[in-house]
Design a protein around this motif. Structure first.
Motif, PDB file in Angstrom:
ATOM      1  N   GLY A 278       0.346  -0.527  -3.563  1.00  0.00           N
ATOM      2  CA  GLY A 278       1.197   0.658  -3.650  1.00  0.00           C
ATOM      3  C   GLY A 278       2.455   0.349  -4.438  1.00  0.00           C
TER       4      GLY A 278
ATOM      5  N   ASP B  20      -5.958  -2.942  -1.266  1.00  0.00           N
ATOM      6  CA  ASP B  20      -4.776  -2.122  -0.988  1.00  0.00           C
ATOM      7  C   ASP B  20      -3.647  -2.476  -1.948  1.00  0.00           C
ATOM      8  OD1 ASP B  20      -5.219  -0.299   1.200  1.00  0.00           O
ATOM      9  OD2 ASP B  20      -5.474  -2.054   2.499  1.00  0.00           O
TER      10      ASP B  20
ATOM     11  N   SER C 257       0.261   5.308  -4.089  1.00  0.00           N
ATOM     12  CA  SER C 257      -0.795   4.475  -3.521  1.00  0.00           C
ATOM     13  C   SER C 257      -1.761   4.120  -4.636  1.00  0.00           C
ATOM     14  CB  SER C 257      -1.552   5.258  -2.442  1.00  0.00           C
ATOM     15  OG  SER C 257      -2.791   4.614  -2.151  1.00  0.00           O
TER      16      SER C 257
ATOM     17  N   TYR D 228      -4.774   2.757  -3.659  1.00  0.00           N
ATOM     18  CA  TYR D 228      -6.024   2.610  -2.915  1.00  0.00           C
ATOM     19  C   TYR D 228      -7.162   2.776  -3.930  1.00  0.00           C
ATOM     20  CZ  TYR D 228      -9.588   3.897   0.551  1.00  0.00           C
ATOM     21  OH  TYR D 228     -10.720   3.958   1.318  1.00  0.00           O
TER      22      TYR D 228
ATOM     23  N   ASN E 247       0.855  -1.195   0.000  1.00  0.00           N
ATOM     24  CA  ASN E 247       0.000   0.000   0.000  1.00  0.00           C
ATOM     25  C   ASN E 247       0.890   1.245   0.000  1.00  0.00           C
ATOM     26  OD1 ASN E 247       0.534   0.775   2.931  1.00  0.00           O
ATOM     27  ND2 ASN E 247      -0.300  -1.275   3.167  1.00  0.00           N
ATOM     28  N   GLY E 248       0.279   2.407  -0.084  1.00  0.00           N
ATOM     29  CA  GLY E 248       1.039   3.650  -0.172  1.00  0.00           C
ATOM     30  C   GLY E 248       1.742   4.021   1.120  1.00  0.00           C
ATOM     31  N   THR E 249       1.125   3.685   2.240  1.00  0.00           N
ATOM     32  CA  THR E 249       1.741   3.981   3.533  1.00  0.00           C
ATOM     33  C   THR E 249       3.028   3.174   3.692  1.00  0.00           C
ATOM     34  OG1 THR E 249      -0.510   4.230   4.394  1.00  0.00           O
ATOM     35  CG2 THR E 249       1.264   4.123   6.012  1.00  0.00           C
TER      36      THR E 249
ATOM     37  N   ALA F 155       0.743   9.833  -3.904  1.00  0.00           N
ATOM     38  CA  ALA F 155      -0.491   9.056  -3.738  1.00  0.00           C
ATOM     39  C   ALA F 155      -1.693   9.689  -4.433  1.00  0.00           C
ATOM     40  CB  ALA F 155      -0.786   8.888  -2.249  1.00  0.00           C
TER      41      ALA F 155
ATOM     42  N   LYS G 134      -8.094   6.188  -5.528  1.00  0.00           N
ATOM     43  CA  LYS G 134      -7.068   7.070  -6.105  1.00  0.00           C
ATOM     44  C   LYS G 134      -7.248   7.138  -7.622  1.00  0.00           C
ATOM     45  CE  LYS G 134      -5.495   7.967  -2.126  1.00  0.00           C
ATOM     46  NZ  LYS G 134      -4.388   7.681  -1.253  1.00  0.00           N
TER      47      LYS G 134
END
Ligand SMILES: *Cc1c(COP(=O)(O)O)cnc(C)c1O
Length: 364
Positions: free
Chosen positions: A193, A191, A179, A181, A58-60, A157, A184
């Motif tokens: 990224g 999820d 990301s 998600y 994921n982006g995080t 993101a 987006k």
């Protein structure tokens, strides 16, 4: 209802492509690190014009893995603009570094002036967030990073395909996080990224961190983690990537329509766009007087809106310990005025006209 996004409608519009993509992965059992992941990584790198792309969970995680790859000493400071989603700053604290917030400028991206003020001896990196789809001032950011020996990390993101002086964001800094998600501009079905970089050693390191510090199967150089892009998501992303530019041009057309039609509504402030960027309008954010009543009014009229973000990062309970809530940041003041109007490839000009008309009625 005029919605902020219509993911099912988007699916139906390219159903054949997506159904085939998903079937292929299942037939080949290419669920983890298979050929569809490799294919998407290559396609996305080539779309951006960057040497390396590494799919992650994921982006995080993308941001966190980038920061971890630099092995900063504990307590190092990383500067993050105060208007964003918490992921941008969370990645810093979760890597044993300290978040230092700085202000935003009037297109809601990082303020160079404020950034310069916040740099200390402990500062090791800066996160440039291309918020809402508007690119940051990359020339100056590269200059500031170089002069102060800082790593430049781009949080892309919200900015797939956005350009600064004809070059795509994500290709300027030491490493960049994307990301996917679902909501987006390029979204997976869960999820997902990616990390992109032009630096071979960073690319190798982040790929290892994301896959248990692995050199080869069961040979691990260090402890990493499990944060991989899975095959199904990669195949969905490959199918959708073909349409991204088309969907982005619809966003841009609709934004221009808003700009034209809302130009003389004095109770709102329109987004400010630098002439040398391609803004991809992940969000179309205005500053509105009586924001909360406007939001309720629009909802009753069948128009969905959003707030990005209702509480600026320094004012979140999560960051009370930093004592930066009382700083005179524009974003600490803006957060009671921001309103995101619906935009996306699911809408047409008549939808924008309706939103504008209702806005005018509200302020009349
Ligand atoms: C969505 C988002 C992220 C985090 O991405 P996830 O894939 O949800 O973890 C990070 N930064 C910004 C600015 C975002 O909008």
């Amino acid at each position: 209802m005029i919605k902020m996004a219509d993911l099912y409608g988007q699916y139906l519009s390219i159903k054949t492509d997506l159904d085939r993509a998903i079937e292929d992965v299942i037939r080949d059992s290419a669920f983890i690190n298979g050929k569809y992941v490799k294919k998407f990584e290559e396609e996305f790198a080539s779309y951006l014009g960057v040497d390396y792309c590494i799919g992650v969970g994921n982006g995080t995680d993308a941001l966190e893995i980038i920061i971890k790859s630099f092995d900063f000493p504990e307590g190092s400071e990383i500067i993050v603009p105060s208007n964003s989603f918490i992921a941008s700053s969370e990645a810093v604290s979760n890597s044993n570094c300290r978040v230092v917030f700085c202000d935003c400028n009037d297109n809601y991206t990082i303020s160079l002036e404020s950034l310069r003020e916040k740099i200390s001896e402990k500062t090791k990196a800066v996160i440039a967030i291309h918020l809402y789809g508007h690119p940051c001032e990359m020339d100056e950011l590269l200059e500031i990073s170089k002069t102060n020996n800082l790593k430049l990390i781009e949080d892309c993101a919200q900015a797939h395909g956005a350009e600064y002086k004809n070059k795509k964001v994500g290709t300027f800094g030491d490493a960049s996080a994307f990301s996917f998600y679902p909501g987006k501009n390029l979204g997976a079905y869960g999820d997902a990224g990616a990390i992109v970089s032009n630096n071979e050693s960073i690319a190798q390191k982040v790929r290892m961190i994301a896959n248990h510090g692995r050199v080869e199967k069961y040979d691990h150089l260090f402890e990493g983690r499990n944060s991989r892009l899975d095959g199904l998501q990669a195949a969905v992303l490959s199918a959708k990537l073909k349409y991204l530019d088309k969907w982005t041009s619809i966003r841009i057309e609709l934004a221009e329509e808003y700009m034209k039609m809302l130009n003389n509504v004095s109770s709102i402030e329109l987004p400010k766009v630098q002439p040398y960027v391609k803004h991809v309008y992940h969000l179309f954010v205005i500053k509105a007087k009586l924001r909360d009543s406007l939001k309720d009014f629009l909802f009753k009229e069948g128009i969905e809106t959003g707030i990005h973000y209702p509480i600026s990062l320094p004012k979140l309970k999560a960051y009370q310990y930093l004592h930066q809530a009382d700083e005179n940041f524009a974003s600490n003041i803006n957060d009671s005025f921001l309103l995101s109007l619906p935009i996306g490839e699911h809408l047409g000009k008549s939808d924008i006209e309706k939103v504008v008309q209702k806005l005018e009625i509200f302020y009349a």
